[in-house]
Write a protein that holds these residues in place. Structure first.
Motif, short mmCIF file in Angstrom:
data_model
loop_
_atom_site.label_atom_id
_atom_site.label_comp_id
_atom_site.label_asym_id
_atom_site.label_seq_id
_atom_site.Cartn_x
_atom_site.Cartn_y
_atom_site.Cartn_z
N GLY A 1 48.65 -10.20 23.63
CA GLY A 1 47.67 -9.96 24.70
C GLY A 1 48.36 -9.96 26.05
O GLY A 1 48.25 -9.00 26.82
N ARG B 1 55.11 -17.36 19.21
CA ARG B 1 54.64 -17.49 17.82
C ARG B 1 54.93 -16.22 17.03
O ARG B 1 54.65 -16.14 15.84
CB ARG B 1 53.14 -17.82 17.78
N ARG C 1 45.29 -32.28 19.57
CA ARG C 1 44.50 -33.16 20.42
C ARG C 1 43.71 -34.17 19.58
O ARG C 1 43.58 -35.34 19.95
CB ARG C 1 43.56 -32.33 21.29
N THR D 1 50.97 -8.48 17.55
CA THR D 1 50.49 -7.90 18.81
C THR D 1 50.30 -9.01 19.83
O THR D 1 50.01 -10.16 19.48
CB THR D 1 49.16 -7.16 18.64
N ARG E 1 45.76 -4.76 22.86
CA ARG E 1 46.93 -5.60 22.62
C ARG E 1 48.15 -4.71 22.43
O ARG E 1 48.05 -3.57 22.02
CB ARG E 1 46.69 -6.49 21.41
N ASP F 1 53.61 -14.91 28.27
CA ASP F 1 53.58 -16.21 28.94
C ASP F 1 55.01 -16.73 29.03
O ASP F 1 55.71 -16.78 28.02
CB ASP F 1 52.73 -17.20 28.13
N PHE G 1 51.22 -24.34 26.01
CA PHE G 1 51.12 -22.90 26.28
C PHE G 1 51.72 -22.04 25.17
O PHE G 1 51.62 -20.83 25.21
CB PHE G 1 51.74 -22.57 27.64
N SER H 1 48.94 -21.99 18.95
CA SER H 1 47.72 -21.31 19.32
C SER H 1 46.68 -22.32 19.77
O SER H 1 46.85 -23.53 19.60
CB SER H 1 47.16 -20.53 18.13
N GLN H 2 45.61 -21.82 20.31
CA GLN H 2 44.53 -22.69 20.74
C GLN H 2 44.04 -23.55 19.56
O GLN H 2 43.80 -24.74 19.71
CB GLN H 2 43.40 -21.83 21.29
P1 DGT Z 1 47.50 -13.56 23.54
O1 DGT Z 1 48.02 -13.63 24.93
O2 DGT Z 1 46.09 -13.12 23.46
O3 DGT Z 1 48.36 -12.72 22.65
O4 DGT Z 1 47.52 -15.03 22.91
P2 DGT Z 1 48.11 -16.38 23.49
O5 DGT Z 1 48.09 -17.35 22.37
O6 DGT Z 1 49.40 -16.14 24.17
O7 DGT Z 1 46.99 -16.85 24.51
P3 DGT Z 1 46.96 -17.01 26.09
O8 DGT Z 1 47.98 -16.18 26.76
O9 DGT Z 1 45.56 -16.83 26.50
O10 DGT Z 1 47.30 -18.56 26.30
C1 DGT Z 1 48.58 -19.09 25.96
C2 DGT Z 1 48.39 -20.39 25.24
O11 DGT Z 1 47.79 -21.36 26.11
C3 DGT Z 1 47.47 -20.34 24.05
O12 DGT Z 1 48.13 -19.94 22.88
C4 DGT Z 1 46.99 -21.76 23.96
C5 DGT Z 1 46.95 -22.22 25.36
N1 DGT Z 1 45.58 -22.15 25.87
C6 DGT Z 1 45.11 -21.26 26.75
N2 DGT Z 1 43.81 -21.50 27.00
C7 DGT Z 1 43.46 -22.57 26.25
C8 DGT Z 1 42.26 -23.32 26.08
O13 DGT Z 1 41.23 -23.03 26.66
N3 DGT Z 1 42.31 -24.36 25.21
C9 DGT Z 1 43.44 -24.70 24.54
N4 DGT Z 1 43.42 -25.72 23.69
N5 DGT Z 1 44.58 -24.03 24.68
C10 DGT Z 1 44.60 -22.98 25.53
#
Ligand code: DGT
Ligand code: CA
Ligand code: CA
Ligand code: ZN
Length: 580
Positions: free
Chosen positions: A198, A192, A271, A196, A158, A201, A260, A263-264
């Motif tokens: 990943g 957010r 939902r 760090t 990260r 987006d 997007f 967080s997940q």
């Molecule tokens: P990162 O990139 O690891 O620092 O963390 P994020 O939160 O940016 O994650 P990322 O780039 O994989 O995906 C961006 C957002 O998209 C994530 O915060 C939530 C949403 N998202 C992606 N995949 C899924 C999923 O399988 N389920 C749900 N509910 N949301 C998802």
């Protein structure tokens, strides 16, 4: 032959430096490869383009010999010198250097004495107690190596928010210049403001995605195109991190931005709330589950939350750490913002290891709208940072009083120190000297790998000293490579609350220390916090917003943070405290 990203090229030169170091080569030679690797890693442009222009030797730290090796690597896919070196020193030895506490001398020792060339072999030897028998080794250092190996397994690739945010803003701004783009945002963990990241987006709203996608994948800082589609494209930037772009029709933009941003865990909770209202929710829309399949579209994120019966939730809180419950109760905290900050209590000057004079730092701070600063150079025992002897500290005080008198009534320069908590737990200046300063920070820079109890005692001792006003960057972590020191945080927070000692949120994106969860816990216990830049030059005064975001992730309210006080409030607080 596959194209190499700048990061992959840089890794080859780091590898050369590592292998030379294990062999015990000349330090200047090693550093020339190391510096070249750093230059390449930081380049904002593709190395192939620079090579094509014949301008490799114009880059800093790249002389003729290294330029020739870059040329050889880009055209043939290998470097003959590295191949020959690797026959002498096994390449896998370089990986051992990644383990905390293992330097080139130890790698050489393990290799020559025990034939160890991989991390797995080193781990097995440590577990079998073979390392402690080697000269210069013991039971403790063997244990440290096992801990280092375990920590390495947890380390991720990260990237610091300090690296990712400027890159993402540049990409977003370039996109916003395009006539087709209606609006755009950074999403994901970067929105957010996680410490760090990943990957990056980015979301934009537009009717016609194709020209936007084309522009995105043909940027000059693209190392590799990972995907090029009608609604989503992904690139790997030359700096080595990935960026995803999604283009949405404007009427669906709010739903997508909410999804997007994540967080997940937060999305899953949204939902669930939707389902209770007879709606399903995905990245495109709400859909009625009554069989009609009727969609509810949201152009803005606020509408998404409105459908769910919630107020809009700041992105920094969207981690499912109680924000949904607080929103449902109408009790979301009023979070601190950067404009609440009135002063900066931690910065360095040319008196120790800073790059700018007192006048330059103060002028720059004033230009940034601050009302007061504390000058806090390093103390005497920190030799590598040119720490101040008592004589120099007192000379600096006279100088600060002189400059302060020139500033007039609307700006205040206070004199402080960032004093070492020494390895033996004593403080670096005597109490009678500390009593003469306006503000005293105590920080750990040495002995960060001591036992938990010992480190905890050092910190508690500093917190309890009535002259110490604040503890700087409590755990001493460096993102991404160094974990913070191990200490009893609960005991430390309780003691800070009891003695009224401030704990710092260091805003430097490499530190962000206190981290968000400790900051939140501290606030709950009634500990006073401060958010400071720890700037070592005028440009670093701009990192304040990273500290504020980190505080927001910790649910921090403005009144918890002492430097949200205006100058007169803060000066009153100081004089009350100093006359205790
Ligand atoms: P990162 O990139 O690891 O620092 O963390 P994020 O939160 O940016 O994650 P990322 O780039 O994989 O995906 C961006 C957002 O998209 C994530 O915060 C939530 C949403 N998202 C992606 N995949 C899924 C999923 O399988 N389920 C749900 N509910 N949301 C998802
Ligand atoms: Ca991401
Ligand atoms: Ca992503
Ligand atoms: Zn500092």
């Amino acid at each position: 032959m596959a194209r190499l990203t700048n990061r992959e090229v840089a890794a080859k030169f780091d590898l050369i430096a590592d292998l030379l170091q294990i062999r015990g080569d000349n330090i200047f030679r090693i550093n020339s490869y190391r510096n070249a690797a750093q230059t390449i890693r930081d380049l904002p442009r593709d190395l192939y383009a620079i090579q094509a222009e014949g301008r490799l030797t114009e880059l800093p730290d790249i002389g003729g010999a290294i330029a020739a090796k870059i040329e050889e690597l880009l055209t043939t896919g290998e470097i003959k010198f590295l191949k020959e070196l690797a026959e002498e020193v096994p390449v896998s030895l370089a990986e051992l250097l990644q383990i905390n506490g293992v330097g080139p001398k130890k790698v050489k020792l393990f290799w020559e004495e025990l034939g160890i060339t991989t991390i797995d072999q080193l781990k097995a030897a440590a577990e079998a107690g073979q390392l402690q028998k080697l000269s210069g080794m013991g039971k403790k250092s063997e244990q440290k190596i096992l801990e280092g190996i375990a920590a390495l397994a947890n380390r991720t690739n990260r990237i610091s928010i300090g690296v990712a945010l400027p890159i993402a803003l540049q990409i977003l701004n370039d996109l916003l210049q395009m006539p087709q783009v209606i609006k755009g945002d950074i999403a994901g963990s970067l929105r957010r403001r996680r410490a760090t990241i990943g990957d990056i987006d980015i979301l934009v709203a537009a009717e016609d995605a194709a020209p936007i996608m084309d522009a995105f994948v043909s940027r000059s800082d693209v190392g590799r195109v990972l995907g090029h589609g009608p609604t989503k494209s992904s690139i790997e930037l030359v700096q080595g991190l990935q960026a995803d772009l999604r283009v949405l029709p404007p009427e669906r933009y709010g739903t997508a931005l909410s999804y997007f941003t994540g967080s997940q865990a937060h999305n899953i909770r949204l939902r669930e709330l939707a389902l209770k209202q007879g709606l399903s929710l995905n990245e495109h829309a709400f859909t009625k589950t009554d069989g009609s399949n009727e969609e509810i579209l949201c152009a803005t994120e606020a509408e998404v939350y409105e459908v769910l019966g919630l107020p809009w939730i700041p992105p920094e809180l969207r981690e499912d750490r109680g924000e949904i419950e607080a929103a449902l109760r109408g009790e979301l905290p009023t979070l601190i913002t950067e404009s609440d900050i009135c002063g900066d209590l931690h910065m360095h000057t040319t008196w120790s290891d800073g790059k700018n004079s007192i006048e330059e730092m103060v002028t720059a701070a004033k230009e940034r709208g601050l009302q007061y600063v504390v000058i806090t150079d390093h103390s005497q025992s920190l030799g590598i940072a040119n720490g101040l002897s008592v004589e120099r500290l007192l000379a600096q005080q006279a100088e600060i009083r002189r400059i302060n008198a020139l500033m007039g009534e609307d700006f205040h320069i206070l004199h402080g120190t960032e004093m070492e908590i020494r390895a033996d737990g004593t403080l670096d200046y005597p109490d009678e000297i500390l009593a003469q300063l306006d503000f005293v920070i105590a920080s750990l820079h040495v002995g960060l790998r001591q036992e938990r109890d010992q480190i905890t005692k050092r910190i508690l001792n500093a917190i309890q000293n009535p002259h110490v006003d604040m503890i700087g960057h409590l755990r001493g972590r460096l993102i991404p490579e160094r974990e913070g020191a191990d200490m009893d945080i609960d005991a430390i927070l309780a003691s800070a609350a009891k003695h009224g000692t401030i704990l710092e949120i260091n805003a430097n994106p490499r530190r962000l220390d206190l981290d968000e969860s400790h900051a939140r816990h501290a606030q709950d216990l009634g500990v006073r916090l401060a958010i400071n830049t720890d700037a070592h030059d005028t440009a670093q005064l701009d990192v304040m917003h990273f500290g504020v975001s980190n505080a927001r992730r910790g649910w921090i309210r403005p009144e918890t943070v002492i430097n949200t006080q205006d100058a007169s409030q803060f000066l009153n607080w100081l004089s009350a405290r100093n006359h205790l």
